[in-house]
Design a protein around this motif. Sequence first.
Motif, PDB file in Angstrom:
ATOM      1  N   THR A  52      49.207  43.213  37.259  1.00  0.00           N
ATOM      2  CA  THR A  52      47.751  43.050  37.306  1.00  0.00           C
ATOM      3  C   THR A  52      47.374  41.626  37.689  1.00  0.00           C
ATOM      4  O   THR A  52      46.435  41.403  38.459  1.00  0.00           O
ATOM      5  N   GLU A  91      43.046  48.717  37.354  1.00  0.00           N
ATOM      6  CA  GLU A  91      43.809  49.445  36.344  1.00  0.00           C
ATOM      7  C   GLU A  91      42.880  50.349  35.522  1.00  0.00           C
ATOM      8  O   GLU A  91      43.197  51.490  35.232  1.00  0.00           O
ATOM      9  N   ASP A 163      46.147  49.474  41.265  1.00  0.00           N
ATOM     10  CA  ASP A 163      46.865  49.015  40.076  1.00  0.00           C
ATOM     11  C   ASP A 163      47.154  50.207  39.163  1.00  0.00           C
ATOM     12  O   ASP A 163      46.252  50.698  38.476  1.00  0.00           O
ATOM     13  N   GLU A 164      48.377  50.669  39.171  1.00  0.00           N
ATOM     14  CA  GLU A 164      48.811  51.798  38.350  1.00  0.00           C
ATOM     15  C   GLU A 164      47.803  52.951  38.363  1.00  0.00           C
ATOM     16  O   GLU A 164      47.281  53.342  37.319  1.00  0.00           O
TER      17      GLU A 164
END
Lengths: 311, 343
Positions: A52, A91, A163-164
């Motif tokens: 991140t 995220e 992000d993920e």
Amino acid sequence: MQRAVIAMTQPAIAVENLVKQYGQTLALQGISFQVYPGEVFGYLGPNGAGKTTTIRLLAGLSSPTSGACWVLGQPTFKNPALYRHLGIVFEESHLYERLTGMENLRFFGALHGVPTARIQELLETYDLVKAAKRPVRTYSKGMKRRLFICRALLHDPEVLIMDEPTSGLDPTSAAVIHAAIDHYRKQGKTIFLSTHDMSEAEALCDRVAFLSKGRIAALDQPKALMRRYGQPVVVIQLKPAAEAVDTLEKAVSSDQVSWEDELLTVRLPLDEPGLGAKIDQLRDWGQIISIHTQEASLGEVFRQVTGTKLP
Amino acid sequence: MNIGRITAIVCKDFLEALRNKTVLIAVLLPLVASLFLAAVDNPQQPQMFLVGVTGSESRQLTLFLKEAAADAIVVSPYRDAAAGKEAVTQGQIHALIVAEPGERFIAYLDGANPMNYFPLKDVLQTVLSAYKGRRFEPVVDLVILNQGKTSTSLLPLWLTVTAVMIGVMVLSGSFAEEKEKGTLDSIRVSSAVDGEILLGKGIFGTLLVLVVSSIMLWLNKVELKGEPAAAAALLLILGAVSFTAIGLIIGLHARSQSAARAISTLVYLPLIFPAVTADLSPITRRAAEVLPSFYLYRGLRKALQYQADWESVGGEILPLAGFALVLSLLTLLAYRRTLDRER
Ligand SMILES: Nc1ncnc2c1ncn2[C@@H]1O[C@H](COP(=O)(O)OP(=O)(O)O)[C@@H](O)[C@H]1O
Ligand SMILES: [Mg+2]
């Protein structure tokens, strides 16, 4: 040959000696890599590795302690012009919970100067047409993530940073997002995908970087990494005779065996000296149920390279 | 600067505010409260004064007062002057008359409430002159203006309270929420630049204050025209900009929504209290003069209550404009500083 051609064009993302320090914590300890146009680049690491942090730097939301990064040849920090070509999936799905899905996209669409037709198109692609009339507060996590991806794709960016995007999602929602990534790469766009899901990376990414404790431990195509670090193994399933169990556990090193109910699984490196003799010995100690060879998975390679295991 | 993007931020904030209970309460509360002001204009009963009487002539005086002033005075006897004065100081009666033979009586009046003090003084002088058999000769004809306009004297106060409440409370919460929920990051990775984001927020806060103020004036049937109307509008805009800026600065520095709420409650009281009590003492006056709320309140009072023209509210508009400018610049600086620093 192909690589040489790609390397000559300008990288979509370039990162050079990036260091980021928070107080005493060195989140990134000098990271360098390049992402080529049109590739899906996997950024793999466990929680706290610095994924991140890297993405916030690439998004221009924070400034590096030292080093630099560029997206499409432009510096990222304090460069609003960049966001015309860059889409970011954070995220967490940062959306206005009191507004409906449609109102959210209209608002962000207006910030990007995007026509309503584009919003409708995205809602259809991501199966949110009906839900778009409801407040985002009422959405499931998967729906929020899909809406947030729509938000990032509104202006059809050249480079998409995620992000993920599938963490914490059920397999069905994850599959929709995987399909989206695949669809987007087919349009020739560049995708930077941070994840801690190895099978996702293996399936989607052209190249992956292993991130561990703020450093890049390895970077290459998944296949190449597996060839280089991962040894293929012979997997033998055995139903041992009761009296042989003790002897058997002494004979094979413990990280090579695992129990599952009554069955014992033994993994032996394919290039282990005297492999044939060992298998014969196992045959003496019990009944062999199955025997096959297996490529090392990316997760195992990650463990070997970084010494840490992914969840 | 792109007008479309600024408009989008303003519209989005209005939509969000309409669906946010905390914001609705902060907006509706002063509106509802202001409605009670209208009741002040129609007092149901004329004021009755409670008057104590003592002294050797108290019997005759009591009889006379009951005859002559039954509609204005309720008389009660007191044992001696000390007991009566005690009753006045404790607020049980409005005045005590010590009726001893001689040229003049002595009357003790409760000075704590100026609203009662002057009319009571009038009533007593008239009635007691009559009792003494003298003619009470008023030297002037009194013509009362602004009668039935009690609410216009309270409205400037409510408008000031509203502007501070919305600017400080609503905007700080709204900005802190955008930070906490990450939607601010979502906006920052769009084509919107810092100035547009702040301007959008600032315009939202200012418009919200103006909309609520207009509704409040309309509910209270205040009709303003010409210069006083323009002056009131300008004062409200400048005040709204100042308080919105204060709200944004709080929102920028607060780590969370609840922290923002706590800080704005702390800021709210010192901002409003000295301003409305400025007339009470030199100390509150000096404290008030460094606050934008003071100039807003005083300016609105001149415009609404006394229909002041441009010239006479210049002393309020100029300092308020200064506050608006300085606070806006401070907001921009604070925005740059906090966002450059990593949270
Ligand atoms: N704002 C911050 N302040 C202090 N430390 C932080 C901050 N953000 C991240 N870190 C630290 O930096 C390291 C990397 O975090 P992060 O980039 O979030 O990892 P990942 O996304 O890979 O899980 C962690 O040790 C984390 O605690
Ligand atoms: Mg993370």
